[in-house]
Design a protein around this motif. Sequence first.
Motif, PDB file in Angstrom:
ATOM      1  N   MET A  24      33.340  37.342 -30.393  1.00  0.00           N
ATOM      2  CA  MET A  24      32.903  37.782 -31.737  1.00  0.00           C
ATOM      3  C   MET A  24      31.460  37.358 -31.992  1.00  0.00           C
ATOM      4  O   MET A  24      30.685  38.109 -32.578  1.00  0.00           O
ATOM      5  CB  MET A  24      33.853  37.243 -32.811  1.00  0.00           C
ATOM      6  N   LEU A  25      31.081  36.147 -31.548  1.00  0.00           N
ATOM      7  CA  LEU A  25      29.691  35.703 -31.711  1.00  0.00           C
ATOM      8  C   LEU A  25      28.741  36.573 -30.900  1.00  0.00           C
ATOM      9  O   LEU A  25      27.612  36.827 -31.321  1.00  0.00           O
ATOM     10  CB  LEU A  25      29.544  34.238 -31.274  1.00  0.00           C
ATOM     11  N   SER A  26      29.205  37.034 -29.747  1.00  0.00           N
ATOM     12  CA  SER A  26      28.312  37.838 -28.892  1.00  0.00           C
ATOM     13  C   SER A  26      27.979  39.183 -29.540  1.00  0.00           C
ATOM     14  O   SER A  26      27.014  39.833 -29.164  1.00  0.00           O
ATOM     15  CB  SER A  26      28.888  38.006 -27.486  1.00  0.00           C
ATOM     16  N   ARG A  27      28.748  39.572 -30.556  1.00  0.00           N
ATOM     17  CA  ARG A  27      28.399  40.774 -31.327  1.00  0.00           C
ATOM     18  C   ARG A  27      27.197  40.516 -32.227  1.00  0.00           C
ATOM     19  O   ARG A  27      26.543  41.444 -32.681  1.00  0.00           O
ATOM     20  CB  ARG A  27      29.576  41.211 -32.207  1.00  0.00           C
ATOM     21  N   LYS A  28      26.959  39.239 -32.517  1.00  0.00           N
ATOM     22  CA  LYS A  28      25.885  38.865 -33.459  1.00  0.00           C
ATOM     23  C   LYS A  28      24.618  38.427 -32.741  1.00  0.00           C
ATOM     24  O   LYS A  28      23.537  38.434 -33.325  1.00  0.00           O
ATOM     25  CB  LYS A  28      26.356  37.707 -34.347  1.00  0.00           C
ATOM     26  N   GLY A  29      24.754  37.968 -31.503  1.00  0.00           N
ATOM     27  CA  GLY A  29      23.584  37.474 -30.781  1.00  0.00           C
ATOM     28  C   GLY A  29      24.008  36.886 -29.449  1.00  0.00           C
ATOM     29  O   GLY A  29      25.204  36.763 -29.167  1.00  0.00           O
ATOM     30  N   SER A  30      23.009  36.503 -28.649  1.00  0.00           N
ATOM     31  CA  SER A  30      23.310  36.012 -27.294  1.00  0.00           C
ATOM     32  C   SER A  30      24.227  34.789 -27.386  1.00  0.00           C
ATOM     33  O   SER A  30      24.024  33.899 -28.221  1.00  0.00           O
ATOM     34  CB  SER A  30      22.018  35.654 -26.574  1.00  0.00           C
ATOM     35  N   THR A  31      25.239  34.772 -26.560  1.00  0.00           N
ATOM     36  CA  THR A  31      26.267  33.726 -26.648  1.00  0.00           C
ATOM     37  C   THR A  31      26.623  33.198 -25.274  1.00  0.00           C
ATOM     38  O   THR A  31      26.818  33.961 -24.328  1.00  0.00           O
ATOM     39  CB  THR A  31      27.536  34.286 -27.336  1.00  0.00           C
ATOM     40  N   LEU A  32      26.701  31.882 -25.194  1.00  0.00           N
ATOM     41  CA  LEU A  32      27.111  31.216 -23.957  1.00  0.00           C
ATOM     42  C   LEU A  32      28.525  30.675 -24.156  1.00  0.00           C
ATOM     43  O   LEU A  32      28.804  30.019 -25.156  1.00  0.00           O
ATOM     44  CB  LEU A  32      26.153  30.049 -23.661  1.00  0.00           C
ATOM     45  N   LEU A  33      29.381  30.949 -23.205  1.00  0.00           N
ATOM     46  CA  LEU A  33      30.744  30.379 -23.212  1.00  0.00           C
ATOM     47  C   LEU A  33      30.827  29.378 -22.071  1.00  0.00           C
ATOM     48  O   LEU A  33      30.666  29.749 -20.905  1.00  0.00           O
ATOM     49  CB  LEU A  33      31.782  31.497 -23.041  1.00  0.00           C
ATOM     50  N   ILE A  34      31.002  28.110 -22.406  1.00  0.00           N
ATOM     51  CA  ILE A  34      31.119  27.067 -21.382  1.00  0.00           C
ATOM     52  C   ILE A  34      32.596  26.767 -21.170  1.00  0.00           C
ATOM     53  O   ILE A  34      33.283  26.318 -22.095  1.00  0.00           O
ATOM     54  CB  ILE A  34      30.380  25.773 -21.800  1.00  0.00           C
ATOM     55  N   ASP A  35      33.074  27.038 -19.978  1.00  0.00           N
ATOM     56  CA  ASP A  35      34.453  26.696 -19.648  1.00  0.00           C
ATOM     57  C   ASP A  35      34.468  25.269 -19.129  1.00  0.00           C
ATOM     58  O   ASP A  35      33.992  24.996 -18.031  1.00  0.00           O
ATOM     59  CB  ASP A  35      35.013  27.675 -18.606  1.00  0.00           C
ATOM     60  N   GLY A  36      34.995  24.358 -19.937  1.00  0.00           N
ATOM     61  CA  GLY A  36      35.008  22.949 -19.567  1.00  0.00           C
ATOM     62  C   GLY A  36      36.369  22.482 -19.103  1.00  0.00           C
ATOM     63  O   GLY A  36      36.639  21.293 -19.023  1.00  0.00           O
ATOM     64  N   ASP A  37      37.246  23.435 -18.817  1.00  0.00           N
ATOM     65  CA  ASP A  37      38.603  23.089 -18.381  1.00  0.00           C
ATOM     66  C   ASP A  37      38.724  23.298 -16.874  1.00  0.00           C
ATOM     67  O   ASP A  37      38.425  24.390 -16.392  1.00  0.00           O
ATOM     68  CB  ASP A  37      39.602  23.999 -19.114  1.00  0.00           C
ATOM     69  N   PRO A  38      39.152  22.263 -16.129  1.00  0.00           N
ATOM     70  CA  PRO A  38      39.325  22.428 -14.684  1.00  0.00           C
ATOM     71  C   PRO A  38      40.230  23.621 -14.324  1.00  0.00           C
ATOM     72  O   PRO A  38      40.107  24.181 -13.236  1.00  0.00           O
ATOM     73  CB  PRO A  38      39.968  21.110 -14.241  1.00  0.00           C
ATOM     74  N   GLN A  39      41.098  24.022 -15.244  1.00  0.00           N
ATOM     75  CA  GLN A  39      41.959  25.180 -14.949  1.00  0.00           C
ATOM     76  C   GLN A  39      41.219  26.508 -15.080  1.00  0.00           C
ATOM     77  O   GLN A  39      41.734  27.544 -14.670  1.00  0.00           O
ATOM     78  CB  GLN A  39      43.181  25.193 -15.868  1.00  0.00           C
ATOM     79  N   ALA A  40      40.035  26.441 -15.674  1.00  0.00           N
ATOM     80  CA  ALA A  40      39.115  27.586 -15.732  1.00  0.00           C
ATOM     81  C   ALA A  40      39.740  28.872 -16.283  1.00  0.00           C
ATOM     82  O   ALA A  40      39.491  29.969 -15.788  1.00  0.00           O
ATOM     83  CB  ALA A  40      38.501  27.836 -14.346  1.00  0.00           C
ATOM     84  N   SER A  41      40.537  28.746 -17.330  1.00  0.00           N
ATOM     85  CA  SER A  41      41.154  29.942 -17.924  1.00  0.00           C
ATOM     86  C   SER A  41      40.129  30.832 -18.616  1.00  0.00           C
ATOM     87  O   SER A  41      40.239  32.062 -18.568  1.00  0.00           O
ATOM     88  CB  SER A  41      42.200  29.546 -18.963  1.00  0.00           C
ATOM     89  N   ALA A  42      39.133  30.229 -19.247  1.00  0.00           N
ATOM     90  CA  ALA A  42      38.115  31.049 -19.927  1.00  0.00           C
ATOM     91  C   ALA A  42      37.302  31.822 -18.892  1.00  0.00           C
ATOM     92  O   ALA A  42      36.923  32.976 -19.125  1.00  0.00           O
ATOM     93  CB  ALA A  42      37.215  30.166 -20.794  1.00  0.00           C
ATOM     94  N   ALA A  43      37.064  31.187 -17.747  1.00  0.00           N
ATOM     95  CA  ALA A  43      36.335  31.881 -16.677  1.00  0.00           C
ATOM     96  C   ALA A  43      37.170  33.039 -16.122  1.00  0.00           C
ATOM     97  O   ALA A  43      36.621  34.096 -15.774  1.00  0.00           O
ATOM     98  CB  ALA A  43      35.964  30.896 -15.569  1.00  0.00           C
ATOM     99  N   SER A  44      38.486  32.863 -16.053  1.00  0.00           N
ATOM    100  CA  SER A  44      39.359  33.972 -15.609  1.00  0.00           C
ATOM    101  C   SER A  44      39.263  35.125 -16.600  1.00  0.00           C
ATOM    102  O   SER A  44      39.127  36.290 -16.216  1.00  0.00           O
ATOM    103  CB  SER A  44      40.819  33.533 -15.530  1.00  0.00           C
TER     104      SER A  44
END
Length: 208
Positions: A24-44
Amino acid sequence: MIYAVVNTKGGVGKTTTAVHLAAMLSRKGSTLLIDGDPQASAASWAAWRRETERTPSPTTTVLAGKAILSEGKGLAEKYKHAVVDAGGRDSPGMRAALLLADRAIIPIGASNLDAAAMDDLLSIVEDAKQFNEKLVVRVLLTRIDPRTKDTGEMLTYLEEKGLQVLKSKVCERVAVRRAVGEGAIVQEVGKDGNAVAEIEAFFEEVTK
Ligand SMILES: Nc1ncnc2c1ncn2[C@@H]1O[C@H](COP(=O)(O)OP(=O)(O)O)[C@@H](O)[C@H]1O
Ligand SMILES: [Mg+2]
């Protein structure tokens, strides 16, 4: 603005909240998502999103432990918004996320088990506030049973602990689960108006 979605407990909806917020933020401007979980679900999620060519998208990176602060700081400065999905149990990573963030969002369910698991989380949050005075902390009630809306006891408990709870709540909705599993957010799948309204209300409240 840097947001950290944190809880030491798994399965509470951290990744679901983080990817919705970041998309939703990326609709408003450049957005970085940092996946800080070793399970890397956000990266998936991000990989599925690339495969399905959904836009706009946050730029996604995976960082572990203290690097969430040391590397995340320089990276986040290059973006208008940043969101950290801070993995459960990884307390160096969670601490780093809380030192990096302007706003922390703590998703929790409404059960006694969720409450019982909160003590270690609360002490980590208190420590972080000593070093990060700008940190604003808000609890998001998630995965709530839409039939019962049974959150009264949890609200009382959180109030006693001095935690501020967002007015918006996110119920357990199949459409939310499915959307994330397809690299989407629930608005993009558009099958559940209640779910969309809840997520939008959360976004408005947390970014206000
Ligand atoms: N609002 C929701 N409605 C339905 N399922 C949800 C919701 N939030 C999370 N889930 C599901 O619950 C599980 C845990 O959510 P997740 O976001 O991965 O939590 P965490 O990152 O805290 O471990 C996942 O299977 C996810 O799809
Ligand atoms: Mg997760």
